[in-house]
Design a protein around this motif. Structure first.
Motif, PDB file in Angstrom:
ATOM      1  N   ASN A 128       0.684  -1.251  -0.181  1.00  0.00           N
ATOM      2  CA  ASN A 128       0.154   0.016   0.077  1.00  0.00           C
ATOM      3  C   ASN A 128       0.993   1.123  -0.021  1.00  0.00           C
ATOM      4  OD1 ASN A 128      -2.674   1.311  -0.055  1.00  0.00           O
ATOM      5  ND2 ASN A 128      -2.275   1.827   2.054  1.00  0.00           N
ATOM      6  N   GLU A 129       2.035   1.202   0.151  1.00  0.00           N
ATOM      7  CA  GLU A 129       3.163   2.224   0.296  1.00  0.00           C
ATOM      8  C   GLU A 129       4.284   1.855  -0.487  1.00  0.00           C
ATOM      9  OE1 GLU A 129       2.229   3.688   5.008  1.00  0.00           O
ATOM     10  OE2 GLU A 129       4.217   2.864   4.412  1.00  0.00           O
ATOM     11  N   ILE A 130       5.079   2.725  -0.796  1.00  0.00           N
ATOM     12  CA  ILE A 130       6.357   2.486  -1.626  1.00  0.00           C
ATOM     13  C   ILE A 130       7.548   2.550  -0.650  1.00  0.00           C
ATOM     14  CG2 ILE A 130       7.905   3.152  -3.309  1.00  0.00           C
ATOM     15  CD1 ILE A 130       5.656   4.156  -4.825  1.00  0.00           C
ATOM     16  N   TRP A 131       7.965   1.395  -0.171  1.00  0.00           N
ATOM     17  CA  TRP A 131       9.073   1.204   0.758  1.00  0.00           C
ATOM     18  C   TRP A 131      10.321   0.735   0.077  1.00  0.00           C
ATOM     19  CZ3 TRP A 131       7.405  -2.338   5.370  1.00  0.00           C
ATOM     20  CH2 TRP A 131       6.157  -1.741   6.235  1.00  0.00           C
ATOM     21  N   LEU A 132      11.438   1.477   0.353  1.00  0.00           N
ATOM     22  CA  LEU A 132      12.713   1.240  -0.289  1.00  0.00           C
ATOM     23  C   LEU A 132      13.829   1.187   0.470  1.00  0.00           C
ATOM     24  CD1 LEU A 132      11.975   4.092  -3.024  1.00  0.00           C
ATOM     25  CD2 LEU A 132      12.284   1.844  -3.618  1.00  0.00           C
ATOM     26  N   ASP A 133      13.616   0.229   1.584  1.00  0.00           N
ATOM     27  CA  ASP A 133      14.919  -0.040   2.597  1.00  0.00           C
ATOM     28  C   ASP A 133      15.928  -0.619   1.784  1.00  0.00           C
ATOM     29  OD1 ASP A 133      12.780   0.916   4.262  1.00  0.00           O
ATOM     30  OD2 ASP A 133      12.580  -1.079   5.206  1.00  0.00           O
ATOM     31  N   ARG A 155      -3.704  11.966  -7.352  1.00  0.00           N
ATOM     32  CA  ARG A 155      -2.919  12.347  -5.994  1.00  0.00           C
ATOM     33  C   ARG A 155      -1.418  11.956  -6.244  1.00  0.00           C
ATOM     34  NH1 ARG A 155      -2.838   9.321  -1.325  1.00  0.00           N
ATOM     35  NH2 ARG A 155      -4.026   7.852  -2.325  1.00  0.00           N
ATOM     36  N   ARG A 156      -0.602  12.631  -6.333  1.00  0.00           N
ATOM     37  CA  ARG A 156       0.826  12.567  -6.304  1.00  0.00           C
ATOM     38  C   ARG A 156       1.620  12.729  -5.308  1.00  0.00           C
ATOM     39  NH1 ARG A 156       2.043  10.332 -11.029  1.00  0.00           N
ATOM     40  NH2 ARG A 156       0.513  10.826 -12.784  1.00  0.00           N
ATOM     41  N   PRO A 157       2.775  11.861  -4.647  1.00  0.00           N
ATOM     42  CA  PRO A 157       3.570  12.342  -3.805  1.00  0.00           C
ATOM     43  C   PRO A 157       4.718  13.293  -4.233  1.00  0.00           C
ATOM     44  CG  PRO A 157       4.147  10.129  -4.627  1.00  0.00           C
ATOM     45  CD  PRO A 157       2.731  10.404  -5.563  1.00  0.00           C
ATOM     46  N   ALA A 158       5.496  13.653  -3.547  1.00  0.00           N
ATOM     47  CA  ALA A 158       6.418  14.547  -3.985  1.00  0.00           C
ATOM     48  C   ALA A 158       8.113  14.412  -3.517  1.00  0.00           C
ATOM     49  CB  ALA A 158       6.112  16.116  -3.355  1.00  0.00           C
ATOM     50  N   SER A 159       8.087  13.209  -2.901  1.00  0.00           N
ATOM     51  CA  SER A 159       9.578  13.054  -2.441  1.00  0.00           C
ATOM     52  C   SER A 159       9.780  11.539  -1.918  1.00  0.00           C
ATOM     53  CB  SER A 159       9.958  14.169  -1.036  1.00  0.00           C
ATOM     54  OG  SER A 159       9.035  13.815  -0.200  1.00  0.00           O
ATOM     55  N   VAL A 160      11.024  11.573  -1.643  1.00  0.00           N
ATOM     56  CA  VAL A 160      11.548  10.138  -1.005  1.00  0.00           C
ATOM     57  C   VAL A 160      12.237  10.558   0.241  1.00  0.00           C
ATOM     58  CG1 VAL A 160      13.021   7.906  -1.073  1.00  0.00           C
ATOM     59  CG2 VAL A 160      11.677   8.774  -3.144  1.00  0.00           C
ATOM     60  N   VAL A 161      12.080   9.946   1.417  1.00  0.00           N
ATOM     61  CA  VAL A 161      12.810  10.037   2.702  1.00  0.00           C
ATOM     62  C   VAL A 161      13.432   9.107   2.981  1.00  0.00           C
ATOM     63  CG1 VAL A 161      12.684  10.723   5.072  1.00  0.00           C
ATOM     64  CG2 VAL A 161      11.148  11.853   3.456  1.00  0.00           C
ATOM     65  N   ILE A 162      14.766   9.092   3.199  1.00  0.00           N
ATOM     66  CA  ILE A 162      15.706   8.053   3.696  1.00  0.00           C
ATOM     67  C   ILE A 162      15.621   8.221   5.409  1.00  0.00           C
ATOM     68  CG2 ILE A 162      18.056   7.210   4.183  1.00  0.00           C
ATOM     69  CD1 ILE A 162      18.750   8.328   1.383  1.00  0.00           C
ATOM     70  N   HIS A 163      15.485   7.102   5.913  1.00  0.00           N
ATOM     71  CA  HIS A 163      15.343   6.896   7.398  1.00  0.00           C
ATOM     72  C   HIS A 163      16.295   6.335   8.109  1.00  0.00           C
ATOM     73  CE1 HIS A 163      10.780   8.238   7.768  1.00  0.00           C
ATOM     74  NE2 HIS A 163      10.932   7.645   6.228  1.00  0.00           N
ATOM     75  N   GLU A 164      16.372   6.361   9.320  1.00  0.00           N
ATOM     76  CA  GLU A 164      17.388   5.827  10.458  1.00  0.00           C
ATOM     77  C   GLU A 164      17.630   4.339  10.344  1.00  0.00           C
ATOM     78  OE1 GLU A 164      18.364   6.353  15.138  1.00  0.00           O
ATOM     79  OE2 GLU A 164      16.308   6.886  14.298  1.00  0.00           O
ATOM     80  N   HIS A 165      16.398   3.682  10.073  1.00  0.00           N
ATOM     81  CA  HIS A 165      16.771   2.268  10.199  1.00  0.00           C
ATOM     82  C   HIS A 165      15.584   1.542   9.318  1.00  0.00           C
ATOM     83  CE1 HIS A 165      13.275   2.036  13.139  1.00  0.00           C
ATOM     84  NE2 HIS A 165      14.148   2.834  13.929  1.00  0.00           N
ATOM     85  N   ARG A 166      15.571   0.319   9.160  1.00  0.00           N
ATOM     86  CA  ARG A 166      14.534  -0.594   8.342  1.00  0.00           C
ATOM     87  C   ARG A 166      13.268  -0.337   8.910  1.00  0.00           C
ATOM     88  NH1 ARG A 166      15.861  -3.269   4.103  1.00  0.00           N
ATOM     89  NH2 ARG A 166      17.943  -4.154   3.871  1.00  0.00           N
ATOM     90  N   THR A 167      12.277  -0.433   7.970  1.00  0.00           N
ATOM     91  CA  THR A 167      10.908  -0.169   8.401  1.00  0.00           C
ATOM     92  C   THR A 167      10.386  -1.309   9.197  1.00  0.00           C
ATOM     93  OG1 THR A 167      10.906   0.750   6.082  1.00  0.00           O
ATOM     94  CG2 THR A 167       8.784   0.333   7.371  1.00  0.00           C
ATOM     95  N   SER A 168       9.625  -1.130  10.249  1.00  0.00           N
ATOM     96  CA  SER A 168       9.038  -1.987  11.028  1.00  0.00           C
ATOM     97  C   SER A 168       7.641  -2.459  10.356  1.00  0.00           C
ATOM     98  CB  SER A 168       8.690  -1.375  12.327  1.00  0.00           C
ATOM     99  OG  SER A 168       7.999  -2.296  13.111  1.00  0.00           O
ATOM    100  N   THR A 169       7.352  -3.963  10.640  1.00  0.00           N
ATOM    101  CA  THR A 169       6.027  -4.182  10.364  1.00  0.00           C
ATOM    102  C   THR A 169       5.283  -4.897  11.385  1.00  0.00           C
ATOM    103  OG1 THR A 169       7.140  -6.316   9.926  1.00  0.00           O
ATOM    104  CG2 THR A 169       7.062  -5.145   8.044  1.00  0.00           C
ATOM    105  N   ALA A 170       5.659  -4.415  12.704  1.00  0.00           N
ATOM    106  CA  ALA A 170       5.150  -4.904  14.029  1.00  0.00           C
ATOM    107  C   ALA A 170       3.915  -4.124  13.980  1.00  0.00           C
ATOM    108  CB  ALA A 170       6.186  -4.463  15.090  1.00  0.00           C
ATOM    109  N   GLU A 171       2.856  -4.790  14.754  1.00  0.00           N
ATOM    110  CA  GLU A 171       1.465  -4.029  15.236  1.00  0.00           C
ATOM    111  C   GLU A 171       1.827  -3.045  16.117  1.00  0.00           C
ATOM    112  OE1 GLU A 171      -2.457  -3.834  14.812  1.00  0.00           O
ATOM    113  OE2 GLU A 171      -1.272  -5.578  14.045  1.00  0.00           O
ATOM    114  N   GLY A 172       1.176  -1.682  15.566  1.00  0.00           N
ATOM    115  CA  GLY A 172       1.305  -0.565  16.301  1.00  0.00           C
ATOM    116  C   GLY A 172       2.522   0.313  15.955  1.00  0.00           C
ATOM    117  N   LYS A 173       3.384  -0.532  15.228  1.00  0.00           N
ATOM    118  CA  LYS A 173       4.774   0.295  14.664  1.00  0.00           C
ATOM    119  C   LYS A 173       5.015   0.204  13.211  1.00  0.00           C
ATOM    120  CE  LYS A 173       7.096  -0.370  19.047  1.00  0.00           C
ATOM    121  NZ  LYS A 173       8.500  -0.430  19.749  1.00  0.00           N
ATOM    122  N   ALA A 174       4.027  -0.371  12.711  1.00  0.00           N
ATOM    123  CA  ALA A 174       4.350  -0.817  11.245  1.00  0.00           C
ATOM    124  C   ALA A 174       4.133   0.316  10.446  1.00  0.00           C
ATOM    125  CB  ALA A 174       3.013  -1.418  10.557  1.00  0.00           C
TER     126      ALA A 174
END
Length: 188
Positions: A128-133, A155-174
């Motif tokens: 449902n999102e574009i994840w690029l870890d 409806r178009r996005p505008a950027s890609v953000v690089i984050h501190e660590h891999r993306t969580s898939t845990a309930e409440g932290k996804a």
């Protein structure tokens, strides 16, 4: 579709001394968007900004390309010059980059979670999102690919953000991936 985007990114990221490269306007009619640029310390001086130069150094290279076809989209991210042997998260965001990482807004979601920020795995997921870890190699280069069965539409996005660590898939932290380290504007 896979061959077109692979060839496009190989061509675009071959140049390492690039300030900014973008495709001609006619590329959009073929469903292609791309940018290659270097991270700057201030968002007013380029298409990419680093908020944490220790983890995403000024002058490091980023390339993002998307190919849209009837069956969906493929998005690729390539980086060079980051911290070697390190994991990063990365996602497509709704707003352009700004003075802080928060300016990019939330992740772009094909089906929007009514509760923002979204941490419900029913919405915050790589379908449902574009994840690029990605994980950088010993030279600080990394790459990621996302394939989704939908396209942006009106409806178009505008950027890609690089984050501190891999993306969580845990309930409440996804969908969470820590601090926003850097951002690149992309005309999707």
């Amino acid at each position: 579709m896979r061959n077109r985007i692979a060839a496009l990114l190989v061509t675009l990221t071959a140049a390492t001394a690039v300030t900014t490269v973008a495709l001609p306007a006619s590329a959009a009619e073929y469903g292609i968007t791309a940018v290659v640029t270097t991270f700057q310390s201030d968002h007013r001086f380029g298409d990419a900004v680093t908020y944490d130069p220790d983890l995403v150094p000024v002058g490091s290279l980023v390339g993002v390309a998307t190919v849209t076809e009837e069956e969906g989209m493929v998005t690729e991210l390539k980086v060079r010059g980051l911290v070697p042997d390190r994991e990063y998260g990365a996602h497509v965001h709704v707003n352009p980059c700004g003075a802080t990482g928060d300016d990019a807004g939330p992740h772009y979601q094909h089906v929007r979670d009514p509760k923002q920020p979204s941490t419900d795995p029913a919405y915050a997921n790589p379908e449902n999102e574009i994840w690029l870890d990605f994980t950088t190699d010993a030279q600080g280069a990394g790459e990621a690919r996302s394939e989704v069965a939908w396209s942006f539409g009106d409806r178009r996005p505008a950027s890609v953000v690089i984050h501190e660590h891999r993306t969580s898939t845990a309930e409440g932290k996804a969908g969470t991936a820590g601090a926003r380290l850097a951002c690149v504007d992309v005309s999707f």
